[in-house]
Scaffold this motif. Sequence first.
Motif, PDB file in Angstrom:
ATOM      1  N   GLU A  72       1.233  -3.051   6.097  1.00  0.00           N
ATOM      2  CA  GLU A  72       0.204  -3.813   5.390  1.00  0.00           C
ATOM      3  C   GLU A  72       0.526  -5.313   5.378  1.00  0.00           C
ATOM      4  O   GLU A  72      -0.389  -6.142   5.381  1.00  0.00           O
ATOM      5  CB  GLU A  72       0.047  -3.291   3.969  1.00  0.00           C
ATOM      6  CG  GLU A  72      -0.667  -1.943   3.918  1.00  0.00           C
ATOM      7  CD  GLU A  72      -1.105  -1.593   2.518  1.00  0.00           C
ATOM      8  OE1 GLU A  72      -0.428  -2.015   1.553  1.00  0.00           O
ATOM      9  OE2 GLU A  72      -2.126  -0.893   2.375  1.00  0.00           O
ATOM     10  N   ASN A 118      -6.750  -2.751   2.093  1.00  0.00           N
ATOM     11  CA  ASN A 118      -7.068  -2.027   3.321  1.00  0.00           C
ATOM     12  C   ASN A 118      -7.666  -0.674   2.947  1.00  0.00           C
ATOM     13  O   ASN A 118      -7.030   0.124   2.251  1.00  0.00           O
ATOM     14  CB  ASN A 118      -5.803  -1.809   4.163  1.00  0.00           C
ATOM     15  CG  ASN A 118      -5.143  -3.113   4.560  1.00  0.00           C
ATOM     16  OD1 ASN A 118      -5.639  -3.836   5.419  1.00  0.00           O
ATOM     17  ND2 ASN A 118      -4.022  -3.436   3.929  1.00  0.00           N
ATOM     18  N   GLN A 139      -4.964   0.589  -4.941  1.00  0.00           N
ATOM     19  CA  GLN A 139      -4.228  -0.382  -4.132  1.00  0.00           C
ATOM     20  C   GLN A 139      -3.992  -1.665  -4.905  1.00  0.00           C
ATOM     21  O   GLN A 139      -2.872  -2.175  -4.964  1.00  0.00           O
ATOM     22  CB  GLN A 139      -5.010  -0.701  -2.859  1.00  0.00           C
ATOM     23  CG  GLN A 139      -4.916   0.325  -1.767  1.00  0.00           C
ATOM     24  CD  GLN A 139      -5.449  -0.210  -0.453  1.00  0.00           C
ATOM     25  OE1 GLN A 139      -5.223  -1.363  -0.106  1.00  0.00           O
ATOM     26  NE2 GLN A 139      -6.151   0.624   0.292  1.00  0.00           N
TER      27      GLN A 139
END
Length: 321
Positions: free
Chosen positions: A300, A169, A183
């Motif tokens: 998430e 994301n 990430q």
Amino acid sequence: MKLVVQVPCLNEEETLPLVLGSIPRSIPGIDEIVVVVIDDGSTDRTVEVARAHGVTDFVHHRRNMGLAKSFTDGVSYALSIGADIVVNTDGDNQYPQERIADLVQPIVRGEADIVIADRQTQLIEHFSPTKKRLQRLGSHVVNKAAGTELPDAASGFRAYSRESLMRLNTVTRFSYCMETIIQAGNKRMAIASVPVVTNAKTRESRLFKNTRQHVFRSGLAITRAFIMYRPYVIFGWLAAVFGVLGLIPFARYAWLEYQGEGGGHLQSLLLGTALIMMAALSVMLGIVSDLIRTNRSLIEVNLEHTKRARFDAPHYPASLL
């Protein structure tokens, strides 16, 4: 297996034919190749040139929205048309599109989730010695934050598996490059690197006005992403530094008291108290940031489920929708 090659463009009518003409038409292990041009508010003939070269898939922005937004919108479109692998390149012909075949092979073989082209910046002639050092430093910082060992973390020539894109994301508005590595590293994705040689420079970068701005914005993006996933490291170090610095004035005051000279040095107590308070504040900020990190992780998971429900509904287990 379907490959989508996305090409973000901002007024690239001159170089786009070189890019489109060098994208492979067939790749071992790939059944279908689709080229998507992301028109990021172009005011020239970029779209007309793309159509003239056979491109039928577009993502349009009415005004310039930046590289990160172009990447995110391109990925959403690619997933919506069933992409198994997404390759991101540039409209300025910086990257050797003929190497896309090599870039996707680790994903085709199931060895990697993400593959990043190593531009071998030490060989790029138009990079100044200072820029080359900054590129190495930036990659080193990102690798420390992500727990990876990538030689060129800033490279935008990349291949992503469908699964990795479901889990990534993008938040930053400047550039997705650093953030997605941090990430992916913290989510324990497999990241591979493939060395390439870049093409000759065609124009100045439009991401930043000068090196100073690039360093500043990249630093902010790295710090933000690092705090998102490992806040306890940053705030733990701040608490330790302020705590040690705060003890020094107290030790000085105690020593002066022992020597019989402490009465006139109350400023040491004030400075020490201020530093200890900053250490305590760093601890509290670390706790709050870690709670936010936990909440982000839960969000998430929901975002991943939402993406799967949107793009993989026919193949997604009904119990998880």
